[in-house]
Write an enzyme that holds these catalytic residues in place. Structure first.
Site, PDB file in Angstrom:
ATOM      1  N   ASP A   1       0.862  -1.183   0.000  1.00 31.45           N
ATOM      2  CA  ASP A   1       0.000   0.000   0.000  1.00 31.45           C
ATOM      3  C   ASP A   1       0.899   1.232   0.000  1.00 31.45           C
ATOM      4  O   ASP A   1       2.081   1.150  -0.333  1.00 31.45           O
ATOM      5  CB  ASP A   1      -0.880  -0.030   1.269  1.00 31.45           C
TER       6      ASP A   1
ATOM      7  N   HIS B   1      -3.449   6.348   3.430  1.00 36.06           N
ATOM      8  CA  HIS B   1      -4.176   5.109   3.135  1.00 36.06           C
ATOM      9  C   HIS B   1      -3.515   3.897   3.779  1.00 36.06           C
ATOM     10  O   HIS B   1      -4.182   3.046   4.378  1.00 36.06           O
ATOM     11  CB  HIS B   1      -4.269   4.942   1.619  1.00 36.06           C
TER      12      HIS B   1
ATOM     13  N   SER C   1     -11.222  -1.062   0.315  1.00 37.22           N
ATOM     14  CA  SER C   1      -9.884  -0.974   0.902  1.00 37.22           C
ATOM     15  C   SER C   1      -9.912  -1.159   2.404  1.00 37.22           C
ATOM     16  O   SER C   1      -8.915  -1.580   3.002  1.00 37.22           O
ATOM     17  CB  SER C   1      -9.247   0.385   0.586  1.00 37.22           C
TER      18      SER C   1
END
Length: 530
Positions: A157, A198, A351
């Site tokens: 990620d 994120h 996600s």
């Protein structure tokens, strides 16, 4: 047999698929990159996969390079070379290179370097603001274990703020800087700005500190690795992601989470996932956030568990992709987790659902440490809870941590390759004939599965040697185009072939397209049952 073991860009892809992967697994994990290579998105690169070692094939690829195109990156383990073109190079020049390099016997495929985007009650003070751990029955699991730090979850990620107050206790200190950076290649996966949030959010869902009197409660207290493959803008190249997956497997990651997608099918990425699966990692990925669209890659690969998203009321989230590849559902709407710098926020998306499953997988393995990745996958499916959605929305059901941890897996079943098994004797064959030319440059077809229990299908095209026709395939019945497809075969000439494994939920869309020349062709579809 695997639904996505090899993408059939040429006939030799079919012939060499098994031996090529064997070569990948036997090579050292050496990668090299040219200084100054583009960070994150690498839209000017073409990835060339080889069947021999990269060092042995490099001279062949060099000989096919047009002026000003250069090799900028190699990966011996996954067997690929990245070639960078000048940004002003035409699309035709890039396509011509792909076709020319595919003529070499030791070249398996050539594809664009696509971009993928970022998709007992504990005493944590913000636990009362959460619903995801409660929805997946973590409290029943926490009565048994909070997770074993000997079980590692790698997050492919954006970078993780590894000194976050609610994460630092669970970061894997056996690895320098708790991970690696495949975007900047500086060895440090730390986020470059607060907006690079994120990865920290995803990592906090899977394994933020639980029962540590700080912040929120992650799903498990397993160890975290940060494999930074997405830049601060949220995008990353398939080669950076593939390298991060391979690295994670080589570090011994038990679970690899990929909350990313959108770049379409990639043979390089498929090879990386298959490599990690064969190394013993369980791969989990977000299904995608385009409701009505099919499951995105890498979640759609057979070696990966695709996860859809549920809202707090256990309804399918309005954004969640769906399809036959979905294996599990998990909470993904307004999920609270960690963000830089020592802060917390709620995000929504598949996600967020994917690391819930990754975290449950981690502490399921903590409770049942002898499970193989295939057995763990089967156990998570078997202990999931039906929440009343269709199989294309929830797969086997909503993941359930309590059931997964407290239920005896027994003999585990599973084992072996994903989708293993052989096809039987039942066969259905269909043929069609047509003619394409400049006035009629393409023909489209659809095929509905006919066998009682579909196993595999082979679509083959035979045309004139003086022409160049290409073959495109979709698996959900939509009409393929030259830019929207699930599989493609494009050799020089007009003989093409694509083979796919079937789950029984597919409908094939087929496009025969003229690249050059004209003439008659025969299209054949052979479907095998189990």
């Amino acid at each position: 047999m695997s639904r996505d073991t090899k993408r059939n860009i040429g006939r030799r892809s079919v012939l060499k698929a098994t031996s090529a992967l064997g070569a990948f697994l036997g090579l050292g994990g050496v990668t090299s990159a040219t200084p100054g290579r583009s960070r994150s998105r690498k839209k000017d690169e073409i990835v060339v996969g080889v069947s021999d070692s990269v060092s042995a094939s490099k001279a062949t690829i060099d000989s096919k390079l047009p002026s000003k195109a250069t090799i900028v990156h190699t990966n011996e383990t996954l067997g690929y070379v990245a070639v960078e073109f000048p940004s002003r190079a035409s699309t035709q020049a890039r396509e011509n290179f792909k076709r020319n390099v595919l003529e070499a016997d030791d070249v398996e495929y050539a594809e664009d370097n696509a971009t993928y985007e970022a998709i007992a009650t504990p005493n944590d003070p913000q636990y009362g603001q959460q619903y995801a751990p409660q929805q997946v029955n973590c409290e029943a699991a926490w009565d048994v274990t909070y997770g074993d730090p000997g079980v590692t979850i790698s997050v492919v990620d954006q970078g993780i703020q590894y000194d976050h107050e609610d994460l630092e206790g669970n970061m894997d200190g056996s690895v320098s800087n708790y991970g690696d950076d495949f975007v900047d290649n500086d060895g440090d996966p730390y986020p470059v700005s607060a907006s690079e949030n994120h990865g920290t959010h995803v990592g906090g869902i899977a394994a933020g500190g639980t029962n540590n009197a700080t912040g929120h409660a992650g799903i498990s207290n397993c160890s975290l690795l940060s494999a930074r493959a997405l830049g601060d803008g949220g995008g990353g190249s398939l080669t950076d992601i593939a390298d991060a997956i391979q690295w994670s497997a080589d570090q011994g990651a038990d679970v690899i989470n990929m909350s990313l997608g959108g770049g379409g099918f990639s043979q390089t990425l498929s090879n990386a996932c298959e490599y990690a699966y064969n190394q013993g990692s369980l791969l989990v990925a977000a299904a995608g956030n385009g409701y009505g669209n099919s499951v995105s890659y890498p979640a759609a690969y057979d070696t990966v568990m695709a996860v859809s998203s549920l809202d707090e009321g256990e309804t399918l989230s309005a954004f969640s992709n769906l399809g036959p590849e979905i294996e599990l559902a998990a909470p993904g709407g307004n999920v609270l987790s960690s963000i830089p710098w020592d802060n917390y926020d709620t995000f929504s998306g598949t996600s967020m659902a994917s690391p819930v499953v990754a975290g449950v997988a981690g502490f399921t393995l903590s409770a049942h440490p002898n499970l193989s990745n295939a057995e763990l996958r089967s156990h998570l499916q078997n202990t999931a809870v039906d929440v009343g959605l269709s199989s294309e929305e929830q797969g086997h059901g909503r993941v359930d941590a309590g059931q997964a941890v407290t239920t005896d897996p027994g003999d585990g079943g599973g084992g072996g390759d994903p989708g293993d098994g052989t096809c039987g004797d039942e066969t259905n064959t269909e043929t069609a004939e047509g003619n394409i030319s400049s006035s009629n440059p393409s023909d489209a077809y659809s095929y509905t599965l006919d066998t009682a229990d579909p196993c595999s299908a082979t679509v083959s095209l035979s045309g004139p040697s003086s022409a160049d026709f290409d073959l495109y395939l979709t698996l959900d019945g939509r009409t393929p185009t030259t830019s929207d497809y699930d599989r493609r075969s494009y050799n020089w000439g007009s003989d093409e072939e694509i083979s796919v494994d079937l789950s029984g939920n597919e409908e094939l869309g087929i496009l025969v397209n003229q690249y050059s020349g004209s003439g008659s062709y025969t299209l054949t579809i052979e479907e095998l049952g189990k």
